[in-house]
Design a protein around this motif. Structure first.
Motif, PDB file in Angstrom:
ATOM      1  N   THR A 112       1.740  11.647   0.117  1.00  8.66           N
ATOM      2  CA  THR A 112       1.780  10.198  -0.083  1.00  8.66           C
ATOM      3  C   THR A 112       3.211   9.679   0.004  1.00  8.66           C
ATOM      4  N   VAL A 113       3.344   8.507   0.637  1.00  9.18           N
ATOM      5  CA  VAL A 113       4.649   7.900   0.851  1.00  9.18           C
ATOM      6  C   VAL A 113       4.510   6.396   0.664  1.00  9.18           C
ATOM      7  N   LYS A 129       0.827  -1.210   0.000  1.00  6.58           N
ATOM      8  CA  LYS A 129       0.000   0.000   0.000  1.00  6.58           C
ATOM      9  C   LYS A 129       0.859   1.256   0.000  1.00  6.58           C
ATOM     10  N   VAL A 130       0.201   2.398  -0.144  1.00  3.83           N
ATOM     11  CA  VAL A 130       0.818   3.714  -0.052  1.00  3.83           C
ATOM     12  C   VAL A 130       0.197   4.407   1.155  1.00  3.83           C
ATOM     13  N   GLU A 184      -7.513   2.277   4.669  1.00  4.48           N
ATOM     14  CA  GLU A 184      -7.449   1.749   6.035  1.00  4.48           C
ATOM     15  C   GLU A 184      -6.886   2.838   6.951  1.00  4.48           C
ATOM     16  N   GLN A 185      -7.694   3.298   7.899  1.00  2.00           N
ATOM     17  CA  GLN A 185      -7.273   4.388   8.778  1.00  2.00           C
ATOM     18  C   GLN A 185      -6.121   3.966   9.679  1.00  2.00           C
ATOM     19  N   THR A 186      -5.197   4.913   9.870  1.00  2.63           N
ATOM     20  CA  THR A 186      -4.046   4.698  10.742  1.00  2.63           C
ATOM     21  C   THR A 186      -3.522   6.063  11.167  1.00  2.63           C
ATOM     22  N   LEU A 187      -2.417   6.077  11.872  1.00  2.00           N
ATOM     23  CA  LEU A 187      -1.725   7.318  12.212  1.00  2.00           C
ATOM     24  C   LEU A 187      -0.316   7.248  11.657  1.00  2.00           C
ATOM     25  N   GLY A 193       2.281  11.616  14.107  1.00  2.00           N
ATOM     26  CA  GLY A 193       0.971  11.412  14.715  1.00  2.00           C
ATOM     27  C   GLY A 193      -0.191  11.963  13.908  1.00  2.00           C
ATOM     28  N   CYS A 194       0.041  12.289  12.644  1.00  2.00           N
ATOM     29  CA  CYS A 194      -1.038  12.816  11.794  1.00  2.00           C
ATOM     30  C   CYS A 194      -1.970  11.685  11.366  1.00  2.00           C
ATOM     31  N   PRO A 195      -3.251  12.004  11.167  1.00  2.00           N
ATOM     32  CA  PRO A 195      -4.160  10.990  10.621  1.00  2.00           C
ATOM     33  C   PRO A 195      -3.678  10.571   9.237  1.00  2.00           C
ATOM     34  N   ALA A 196      -3.846   9.298   8.931  1.00  2.00           N
ATOM     35  CA  ALA A 196      -3.369   8.788   7.646  1.00  2.00           C
ATOM     36  C   ALA A 196      -4.226   7.609   7.204  1.00  2.00           C
ATOM     37  N   LEU A 197      -4.061   7.242   5.943  1.00  2.00           N
ATOM     38  CA  LEU A 197      -4.763   6.097   5.356  1.00  2.00           C
ATOM     39  C   LEU A 197      -3.760   5.254   4.582  1.00  2.00           C
ATOM     40  N   TRP A 198      -3.879   3.937   4.702  1.00  2.00           N
ATOM     41  CA  TRP A 198      -3.171   3.043   3.786  1.00  2.00           C
ATOM     42  C   TRP A 198      -4.080   2.876   2.580  1.00  2.00           C
ATOM     43  N   ILE A 199      -3.600   3.259   1.396  1.00  2.00           N
ATOM     44  CA  ILE A 199      -4.413   3.219   0.187  1.00  2.00           C
ATOM     45  C   ILE A 199      -3.737   2.350  -0.875  1.00  2.00           C
TER      46      ILE A 199
END
Length: 99
Positions: A72-73, A25-26, A43-46, A51-57
């Motif tokens: 994006t990383v 994922k990214v 998929e929600q994560t941090l 500690g920023c809100p993030a998503l695995w996409i």
């Protein structure tokens, strides 16, 4: 005792960091620039570094995520700053003990 995508960083057998790494994922990080009303699926994560809100996409959603204001990383790039963040935590803790 770790799930397949989990990792743990140990120092002298003591956990100093860890999380979930989705190599397929990214990571789309919301650093405060995401457009209002954005509905990017993932998929929600941090983000463990800040500690920023993030998503695995999915990688196919990367351009959409960027257009919506996400940073994006990919997983291989993301893992280095996270381990650096863990070492910074260790340095702060050690420094506090020596004072």
């Amino acid at each position: 005792d770790l799930a397949p995508n989990d990792y743990r960083i140990l120092l002298g057998g003591v956990p100093i960091g860890g999380g979930v790494l989705r190599a397929d994922k990214v990571l789309a990080i919301d650093s405060g620039e995401v457009r209002s009303g954005s509905n990017l699926p993932g998929e929600q994560t941090l983000d463990p570094s800040f500690g920023c809100p993030a998503l695995w996409i999915d990688a196919a959603q990367r351009d959409l995520a960027i257009a919506e204001g996400y940073l994006t990383v990919d997983a291989s790039t993301w893992s280095r700053p996270n381990s650096t963040s863990c070492w910074a935590t260790v340095r702060r803790r050690c420094s506090a003990r020596t004072r």
